[in-house]
Design an enzyme around this catalytic site. Sequence first.
Site, short mmCIF file in Angstrom:
data_model
loop_
_atom_site.label_atom_id
_atom_site.label_comp_id
_atom_site.label_asym_id
_atom_site.label_seq_id
_atom_site.Cartn_x
_atom_site.Cartn_y
_atom_site.Cartn_z
N HIS A 107 0.82 -1.22 0.00
CA HIS A 107 0.00 0.00 0.00
C HIS A 107 0.85 1.26 0.00
CE1 HIS A 107 -4.32 -1.11 0.45
NE2 HIS A 107 -3.77 -2.29 0.71
N HIS A 136 0.65 -8.35 5.78
CA HIS A 136 -0.11 -8.41 4.51
C HIS A 136 -1.47 -9.08 4.61
CE1 HIS A 136 -0.39 -7.90 0.25
NE2 HIS A 136 -0.20 -9.16 -0.08
N ASP A 160 -8.77 13.81 -12.21
CA ASP A 160 -8.71 15.07 -11.45
C ASP A 160 -7.24 15.44 -11.21
OD1 ASP A 160 -9.27 17.24 -9.83
OD2 ASP A 160 -9.61 16.03 -8.04
N ASP A 169 -5.60 18.21 -10.99
CA ASP A 169 -5.25 19.27 -10.05
C ASP A 169 -5.70 18.95 -8.63
OD1 ASP A 169 -7.96 19.52 -10.35
OD2 ASP A 169 -7.95 21.66 -10.81
#
Length: 773
Positions: free
Chosen positions: A253, A492, A669, A671
Amino acid sequence: MGCGVTKGGEFHKRYDKDGNIISVRISAVTKAIRAAVLIQRWYRQYVARMELRRRYTWNIFQSIEYAGQQDQIKLYNFLGYLVDNFTPSSNERNLISHIFRENEVCRDIEWERFFDYRHIEVPDIYSGPRLTFPLNADQAADLVEAFRSKQQLHSRYVLQLLGETWKLLRVLPNINRISTCHSKEITICGDLHGQLEDLLLIFYKNGMPSMEKAYVFNGDFVDRGKDSIEILLILFAFLLVYPGEVHLNRGNHEDHIINLRYGFTKEVLGKYKMHGKRILKLLQKIFSWLPLATVIDQKVLIVHGGISDTTDLALVARVDRHKYVSSLRPPKRRISHSVRASVDSDMDEDLVGSKYSILNRRRASLTYARPFPARESFQHRSLQDFSSTVARTMEEELEIRRRQAAMTRPGYSMSCRNLNTSMLSPSSSDSLDAFENVQNEWKQILDLLWSDPMIPDGCVPNEVRGGGCYWGPNVTEEFLNKHSMQLIIRSHECKQDGYEFCHNRKVLTIFSASNYYEVGSNRGAFVRLGPDLVPYFIQYQANSMTREMSVRQSLRRTEHSALKVLREQLFAHKSDLMSAFQQHDKENTGLISLSDWGSAMSQVLHLDLPWRMLRSQLITTTTDDMLDYHNWFRNLAIKEKSYEHIEQTLLDTLYKHRSTLETIFRIVDTDNSGFISFEDFRQTWKLLNAYLKMEISEESINDLVVSIDTNKDGNIDIDEFMESFRLVDKNMLERGKSLFMRRSEEYDGPQDETTNQPPQTPTNKEGGFLAPP
């Protein structure tokens, strides 16, 4: 006599004159023994039923969790395929290419400029912790207390802390080698997943890191929980104060692609609205520099996921780990000339020099496109759904490499650009060697971060998660013998008790996020190792509610949550399930057998669940062992909002692929504002159409745009859009409505004279607001 039975406890028999038994009197002791046997038998059955419920509840949570990871990997592979094969000027490529720029190499001086925090002012009214560098132990402890009190660290200090962490991580090896001779004990913690309460409880029980208290944190610090950034900042602070005692391993992750789906990206942008984008950029860089493993006393390997039959620690130690910004995709080949990548697309062009920029990206997508070897099943499996042209074997891929290398010999000109490539073209053998080296390194990292142990011998692709492999006891034995080790510690996987041994107690899974799936679902744990390397475990549950619940109450709560999640999955796949049911219902009676129901569920959902065992929980009524599947869907206790003007196919896609759609929105997206334009929204749907191999009309998408743009500003709020298409538990909604009506009746009349305010919205027992009718 035996079993505590005395003569006084024997049977007393009465006989008639002919010697026949006419009555038997059983003593009180015998009755007590019989009762005890019955109670024991009942208790064993009760425990067995509870264990059965626990196991299928656990199965539901894990199956859906791993299916989500697999979907994310499939999506990323698909987008990578588009980037590698679309022309540089295509709209679809431009829309998503920025997420793959992270794998391009930048000069360190650019990153140092990007880490610059000096222009950020800290206002006088800021009441949070103030950091000065170099950090000391008191400041790290103060940071812990500040986060315990829900304070937020100012972005100036965040950037400064990240900058110092990056400088330190760059000098660390891929494999940290530590010894218990410098410390009496070393504490190993597993996944924390943004749950700050667990980290604080660990520090309370075990003490904060110090010269005498060494720690290894084994990855997956972020995602899912709401305090991921706080956990990172605490760990980085202690790493800077005690670089010889605090060790951090990378988890699967610690990857910006995974963060898009599981919440960390959204968390950072929500907490640091002004500088969140820069913080995320820097964290991507830092994640790539995290060490891959830790070895204690040359005998214990600590790694986040696991190993495979090809894991070679000597090769792992030589890998340029920072090149693998995402472990899901090999990095692009490094170009050894003056062309450089930019760290921020808002500041510069993707590559300096437009001519070389076009040439580099074009050549990279041709000569060094992403490979699909047979071993990495998750890549092969993911992309064969989208195009038959990408289902290549390793041999086919190498042959393509040879042809492409021949095309890039000196003097060859790319007709589309009329640019001579001789100055960038390696020899054919160099190209193939570089390609194979990158593949080998990447496989090593992928297996370390994503693999899971299995009971049988062997090593097979991990098709459940979509990445890494499953390895068996024989692989563990060979690996330990080869490296003269005695134990592998990994994380995990969530375990009910917080830890679990397997492979003849030579593999230990440690998981430190308690209540991971639901309050009461599991304990967290950490393990201490002393000079004798014998594990000593400490278990805990961070939520105070768990101490008030019995085992049965805890299981009932967890089971309810699991079934709720499963029902949402069933409803989201309603159309596919209907088609599968109708295939079994040849005469169109609306009825199917229970065995056909189970077969259809397995066929459509691809979840490894015991459907026969779950029938009693999911099916309430049958007629002669036949299921009315139309009525069954009506009774699933799931409610969707009414959108009569939106095409049903579009709605089905929204519910079924909600998480995938949200991930694409986050990618589009660019920005990180939380808003996307109508045009980007349409492009998102084009990507989703291509990914799912389906056709949704332009008119349907336009209708959807009009329906959700309530304020008519021409932009779409991503969070509001996703919330609009969230499935709701109908039973909970009904309970909330009735409670709201009851409270309303109680408050019927004038407003409160002291506050002149209407009564507040009622809340449920967990403190969440109940929806009004």
